[in-house]
Design a protein around this motif. Structure first.
Motif, PDB file in Angstrom:
ATOM      1  N   GLY A 142      28.522  16.588  31.062  1.00 27.91           N
ATOM      2  CA  GLY A 142      28.153  17.942  31.431  1.00 27.91           C
ATOM      3  C   GLY A 142      26.845  17.993  32.182  1.00 27.91           C
ATOM      4  O   GLY A 142      26.529  17.087  32.971  1.00 27.91           O
ATOM      5  N   GLU A 194      23.221  18.570  28.305  1.00 22.28           N
ATOM      6  CA  GLU A 194      24.400  18.106  27.567  1.00 22.28           C
ATOM      7  C   GLU A 194      24.511  16.586  27.581  1.00 22.28           C
ATOM      8  O   GLU A 194      24.992  15.979  26.609  1.00 22.28           O
ATOM      9  CB  GLU A 194      25.659  18.746  28.151  1.00 22.28           C
ATOM     10  CG  GLU A 194      25.738  20.244  27.886  1.00 22.28           C
ATOM     11  CD  GLU A 194      26.823  20.940  28.688  1.00 22.28           C
ATOM     12  OE1 GLU A 194      27.348  21.953  28.205  1.00 22.28           O
ATOM     13  OE2 GLU A 194      27.143  20.465  29.806  1.00 22.28           O
ATOM     14  N   ARG A 195      24.031  15.972  28.651  1.00 19.78           N
ATOM     15  CA  ARG A 195      24.092  14.508  28.736  1.00 19.78           C
ATOM     16  C   ARG A 195      23.076  13.820  27.827  1.00 19.78           C
ATOM     17  O   ARG A 195      23.078  12.592  27.703  1.00 19.78           O
ATOM     18  CB  ARG A 195      23.903  14.049  30.190  1.00 19.78           C
ATOM     19  CG  ARG A 195      25.034  14.486  31.113  1.00 19.78           C
ATOM     20  CD  ARG A 195      25.002  13.735  32.436  1.00 19.78           C
ATOM     21  NE  ARG A 195      23.759  13.868  33.168  1.00 19.78           N
ATOM     22  CZ  ARG A 195      23.474  14.816  34.054  1.00 19.78           C
ATOM     23  NH1 ARG A 195      24.386  15.751  34.330  1.00 19.78           N
ATOM     24  NH2 ARG A 195      22.323  14.841  34.685  1.00 19.78           N
ATOM     25  N   ARG A 215      23.139  14.345  24.646  1.00 19.24           N
ATOM     26  CA  ARG A 215      23.734  14.386  23.305  1.00 19.24           C
ATOM     27  C   ARG A 215      23.834  13.001  22.671  1.00 19.24           C
ATOM     28  O   ARG A 215      23.544  12.827  21.479  1.00 19.24           O
ATOM     29  CB  ARG A 215      25.118  15.031  23.344  1.00 19.24           C
ATOM     30  CG  ARG A 215      25.747  15.167  21.945  1.00 19.24           C
ATOM     31  CD  ARG A 215      27.137  15.766  22.017  1.00 19.24           C
ATOM     32  NE  ARG A 215      27.098  17.112  22.559  1.00 19.24           N
ATOM     33  CZ  ARG A 215      26.892  18.209  21.824  1.00 19.24           C
ATOM     34  NH1 ARG A 215      26.695  18.086  20.526  1.00 19.24           N
ATOM     35  NH2 ARG A 215      26.910  19.402  22.380  1.00 19.24           N
ATOM     36  N   ARG A 217      32.003  16.214  24.982  1.00 12.38           N
ATOM     37  CA  ARG A 217      30.690  16.711  24.574  1.00 12.38           C
ATOM     38  C   ARG A 217      29.549  15.777  24.948  1.00 12.38           C
ATOM     39  O   ARG A 217      28.380  16.147  24.805  1.00 12.38           O
ATOM     40  CB  ARG A 217      30.680  16.979  23.065  1.00 12.38           C
ATOM     41  CG  ARG A 217      30.905  15.769  22.185  1.00 12.38           C
ATOM     42  CD  ARG A 217      31.305  16.193  20.778  1.00 12.38           C
ATOM     43  NE  ARG A 217      31.408  15.052  19.875  1.00 12.38           N
ATOM     44  CZ  ARG A 217      30.450  14.671  19.052  1.00 12.38           C
ATOM     45  NH1 ARG A 217      29.297  15.334  19.023  1.00 12.38           N
ATOM     46  NH2 ARG A 217      30.623  13.642  18.251  1.00 12.38           N
TER      47      ARG A 217
END
Length: 349
Positions: A176, A180-181, A183, A173
């Protein structure tokens, strides 16, 4: 231009500014600049005197050199200051007291220098621990009297390593696509916000350029930049510190806005611009060619500030060379400004 005209022309730099519970007397920020004057990570009286000199000479907000969190990979430099541990925090409390006594405001830049291998080498449990350490350091900074915190998410250090596709191969998670990076950074920001409360300012520094690639771009278009910034803004950032090497350069074709200008337009949040302010050469010429830089006019900077392209102006080498830069500019004494030379680095190293 008369002295009175000169003083009037710079007044946009000397308007008050407020964010959260932090009130600044002007728009001048001392940029964070790495130093190695804190043996075993503990800042001493010399560090306090260094920052006090800038506060005494009219800098609105000081952002300290990078201060590292409590993690084994956070630093590979013995004399870079810590923002954890009893001795280091006591040293910083003295720094804060000296700056406040001089009428200044100061925030620490909280830092993790980056993975020794790849960010993919960290387990999710270790990532969670790093997030907690950022929050612990932010809470400690508030407790000892700092006026806010800055999170270092630029220049290919740890947070930025998660941002950049070339340094983040993760498939969990934390990897991506570009959004997404973010997160890991989002979790850091959210944890820091929970630790310091709603009104304690969080500044977030980011950059397109990387230490290994000055031409790199996380976002190639304004649309991509908006996608990148939205989760960070929503996580709790109050001010974005937009690191560029030359503040006057447009960030995208078709617009004169620089990175700070675009960031303010896209997020609605206040921004700090930075990049060779007051000098005629960008900072990497020092490291690549050993060159200094001459004093340069700030007319274009003032015009952009008056147009509300950005809100605050970070100044680095010009304040290293001349701690009285702010007062001299406000008083129309630009002819007394000191040029930056490599010898000025004795203040840094």
């Amino acid at each position: 231009m008369t002295d009175s005209q000169s003083v009037k022309s710079v007044q946009s730099l000397f308007q008050p500014f407020r964010v959260g519970n932090l009130s600044l007397s002007n728009r001048i920020v001392m940029a964070p600049m790495t130093r190695q004057f804190s043996p075993e990570g503990v800042p001493g009286d010399n560090v306090a005197a260094y920052y006090r000199r800038r506060a005494e000479n009219g800098v609105g907000l000081i952002v300290t050199e990078g201060t590292v969190i409590d993690h084994p990979d956070a630093s590979n430099q013995q004399n870079v200051p810590h923002i954890h541990g009893e001795a280091a925090l006591a040293g910083w409390k003295n720094v804060v007291s000296e700056v406040h006594a001089a009428g200044g405001k100061i925030i620490p830049q909280i830092w993790h220098m980056g993975a020794r291998g790849q960010v993919g080498d960290y387990t999710e449990a270790e990532v969670a621990d790093i997030v907690k350490q950022f929050a612990h350091s932010a809470a400690a900074a508030k407790e000892i009297g700092f006026d806010g915190v800055e999170l270092h998410g630029a220049h290919e250090y740890l947070i930025d390593q998660f941002f950049w596709g070339k340094t983040n191969p993760r498939t969990d998670r934390y990897g991506g696509d570009m959004v997404e990076r973010t997160r890991f950074a989002v979790e850091v920001i959210e944890a820091v916000r929970a630790a310091v409360g709603p009104d304690f300012p969080i500044v977030f520094r980011f950059s397109q350029w990387k230490g290994s690639d000055y031409t790199a771009k996380l976002a190639e278009t304004p649309e991509e930049l908006e996608q990148f910034l939205k989760p960070l803004s929503e996580a709790g950032v109050d001010v974005f510190h937009c690191s560029t090497r030359r503040f006057w350069q447009p960030e995208f074709e078709g617009s004169d806005l620089n990175l700070a200008g675009w960031t303010k337009k896209l997020t609605g949040k206040p921004t700090i611009t930075v990049g060779s302010v007051g000098l005629d050469g960008e900072f990497m010429t020092l490291f690549k060619e050993g060159k200094g830089a001459e004093v340069s006019g700030i007319e274009q900077l003032l015009e952009r500030l008056e147009q509300n392209e950005f809100d605050l102006v970070a100044i680095g080498r010009a304040l290293i060379a001349d701690p009285a830069w702010s007062d001299k500019v406000q008083q129309g004494r630009q002819d007394e400004l000191v040029a930056f030379s490599p010898a000025a680095l004795q203040e840094l190293y």
